[in-house]
Design an enzyme around this catalytic site. Structure first.
Site, PDB file in Angstrom:
ATOM      1  N   VAL A  34      -4.895  22.441 161.874  1.00 48.25           N
ATOM      2  CA  VAL A  34      -6.409  21.424 161.288  1.00 48.25           C
ATOM      3  C   VAL A  34      -5.983  20.858 160.206  1.00 48.25           C
ATOM      4  O   VAL A  34      -5.580  21.171 159.176  1.00 48.25           O
ATOM      5  CB  VAL A  34      -7.528  22.292 161.237  1.00 48.25           C
ATOM      6  CG1 VAL A  34      -8.763  21.479 161.143  1.00 48.25           C
ATOM      7  CG2 VAL A  34      -7.751  23.114 162.569  1.00 48.25           C
ATOM      8  N   GLU A  35      -5.684  19.405 160.244  1.00 48.36           N
ATOM      9  CA  GLU A  35      -5.462  18.520 159.087  1.00 48.36           C
ATOM     10  C   GLU A  35      -6.514  18.005 158.462  1.00 48.36           C
ATOM     11  O   GLU A  35      -7.826  18.350 158.774  1.00 48.36           O
ATOM     12  CB  GLU A  35      -4.261  17.370 159.575  1.00 48.36           C
ATOM     13  CG  GLU A  35      -3.126  17.986 160.379  1.00 48.36           C
ATOM     14  CD  GLU A  35      -2.218  16.938 160.637  1.00 48.36           C
ATOM     15  OE1 GLU A  35      -2.430  15.560 160.834  1.00 48.36           O
ATOM     16  OE2 GLU A  35      -1.060  17.483 160.823  1.00 48.36           O
ATOM     17  N   CYS A  75      -2.248  25.170 158.919  1.00 49.21           N
ATOM     18  CA  CYS A  75      -1.203  25.357 160.047  1.00 49.21           C
ATOM     19  C   CYS A  75      -1.944  25.952 161.129  1.00 49.21           C
ATOM     20  O   CYS A  75      -2.956  26.869 160.952  1.00 49.21           O
ATOM     21  CB  CYS A  75       0.197  26.240 159.539  1.00 49.21           C
ATOM     22  SG  CYS A  75       1.442  24.939 158.661  1.00 49.21           S
ATOM     23  N   GLU A 120      -1.008  28.920 162.079  1.00 47.77           N
ATOM     24  CA  GLU A 120      -0.939  30.306 162.069  1.00 47.77           C
ATOM     25  C   GLU A 120      -2.107  30.701 161.036  1.00 47.77           C
ATOM     26  O   GLU A 120      -2.503  31.842 161.070  1.00 47.77           O
ATOM     27  CB  GLU A 120       0.397  30.750 161.209  1.00 47.77           C
ATOM     28  CG  GLU A 120       1.751  30.423 162.249  1.00 47.77           C
ATOM     29  CD  GLU A 120       2.162  28.989 162.054  1.00 47.77           C
ATOM     30  OE1 GLU A 120       1.476  28.069 161.835  1.00 47.77           O
ATOM     31  OE2 GLU A 120       3.428  28.828 162.761  1.00 47.77           O
ATOM     32  N   CYS A 145       6.668  27.873 159.792  1.00 46.97           N
ATOM     33  CA  CYS A 145       6.932  27.381 158.678  1.00 46.97           C
ATOM     34  C   CYS A 145       7.105  28.518 157.681  1.00 46.97           C
ATOM     35  O   CYS A 145       6.675  29.583 158.070  1.00 46.97           O
ATOM     36  CB  CYS A 145       6.209  26.343 158.028  1.00 46.97           C
ATOM     37  SG  CYS A 145       4.632  26.818 157.303  1.00 46.97           S
ATOM     38  N   CYS A 198       4.167  30.155 156.573  1.00 48.43           N
ATOM     39  CA  CYS A 198       3.340  30.954 157.908  1.00 48.43           C
ATOM     40  C   CYS A 198       4.070  32.411 158.135  1.00 48.43           C
ATOM     41  O   CYS A 198       3.441  33.137 158.598  1.00 48.43           O
ATOM     42  CB  CYS A 198       3.023  30.051 158.882  1.00 48.43           C
ATOM     43  SG  CYS A 198       1.935  29.105 158.536  1.00 48.43           S
TER      44      CYS A 198
HETATM   45  N1  THU Z   1       2.608  23.078 161.287  1.00 47.53           N
HETATM   46  C1  THU Z   1       1.894  24.193 161.619  1.00 47.53           C
HETATM   47  O1  THU Z   1       0.765  24.276 162.353  1.00 47.53           O
HETATM   48  N2  THU Z   1       2.765  25.500 161.724  1.00 47.53           N
HETATM   49  C2  THU Z   1       4.030  25.504 161.365  1.00 47.53           C
HETATM   50  O2  THU Z   1       4.530  26.610 161.243  1.00 47.53           O
HETATM   51  C3  THU Z   1       4.774  24.372 160.988  1.00 47.53           C
HETATM   52  C4  THU Z   1       4.001  23.115 160.681  1.00 47.53           C
HETATM   53  C5  THU Z   1       1.785  21.911 161.274  1.00 47.53           C
HETATM   54  C6  THU Z   1       1.177  21.582 160.083  1.00 47.53           C
HETATM   55  C7  THU Z   1       0.815  19.897 160.339  1.00 47.53           C
HETATM   56  O3  THU Z   1      -0.426  19.831 160.751  1.00 47.53           O
HETATM   57  C8  THU Z   1       2.107  19.604 161.315  1.00 47.53           C
HETATM   58  O4  THU Z   1       2.556  20.858 161.772  1.00 47.53           O
HETATM   59  C9  THU Z   1       3.114  18.802 160.809  1.00 47.53           C
HETATM   60  O5  THU Z   1       3.731  19.436 159.510  1.00 47.53           O
END
Ligand code: THU
Length: 131
Positions: A48-49, A58, A60, A91, A94
């Site tokens: 969710v941005e 993220c 997670e 990432c 996470c």
């Molecule tokens: N993102 C995740 O949701 N989880 C990860 O482990 C890697 C990155 C998302 C964050 C962002 O909304 C998009 O991927 C690009 O970075």
């Protein structure tokens, strides 16, 4: 449950369903995450941005929140997918989120196959250091 009994396809399907709900107007990069808990439940989350980019959550983050909100538990297995439904590595931050709620025998589906938590976050900092 042995590692061979883990329903990886069900986990990937739950991650893809979650991914379809992602709110990603800025990166246009949807992510879905799913976890099998030690009591057999499957939970999931999507990214969710935010217009304030650095506040992005993220997938997670949503997943561990779902874990807490649904009564807690430990993660036995984890799967994460990108917008094409392909396996994605969590990432670094996470991996730390997941470490907090790991079951002792937690495994992750990764781009290089099934890995243990210790393989993806060796010598991790964790609650044990604060005891
Ligand atoms: N993102 C995740 O949701 N989880 C990860 O482990 C890697 C990155 C998302 C964050 C962002 O909304 C998009 O991927 C690009 O970075």
């Amino acid at each position: 449950m042995t590692d061979n009994d883990i329903p990886w396809e069900d986990l990937a399907a739950a991650a893809r369903t979650a991914m379809a709900k992602a709110y990603v107007p800025y990166s246009t990069y949807p992510v879905g995450a799913a976890a099998l808990l030690d009591d057999g439940r499957i939970i999931s989350g999507c990214n969710v941005e935010n217009a304030s980019y650095g506040l992005t959550l993220c997938a997670e983050c949503a997943l561990v929140s779902a874990l807490a909100m649904s009564g807690g538990g430990r993660i036995r297995a984890f799967s994460c997918v990108d917008g094409e439904g392909n396996t994605l590595m969590p990432c670094g931050r996470c991996r730390q989120l997941l470490y907090e709620f790991r079951a002792p025998d937690m495994v992750l589906m990764t781009v290089s196959g099934i890995r243990t938590m210790d393989e993806v976050l060796p010598d991790a900092f964790g609650p044990q250091h604060l005891a």
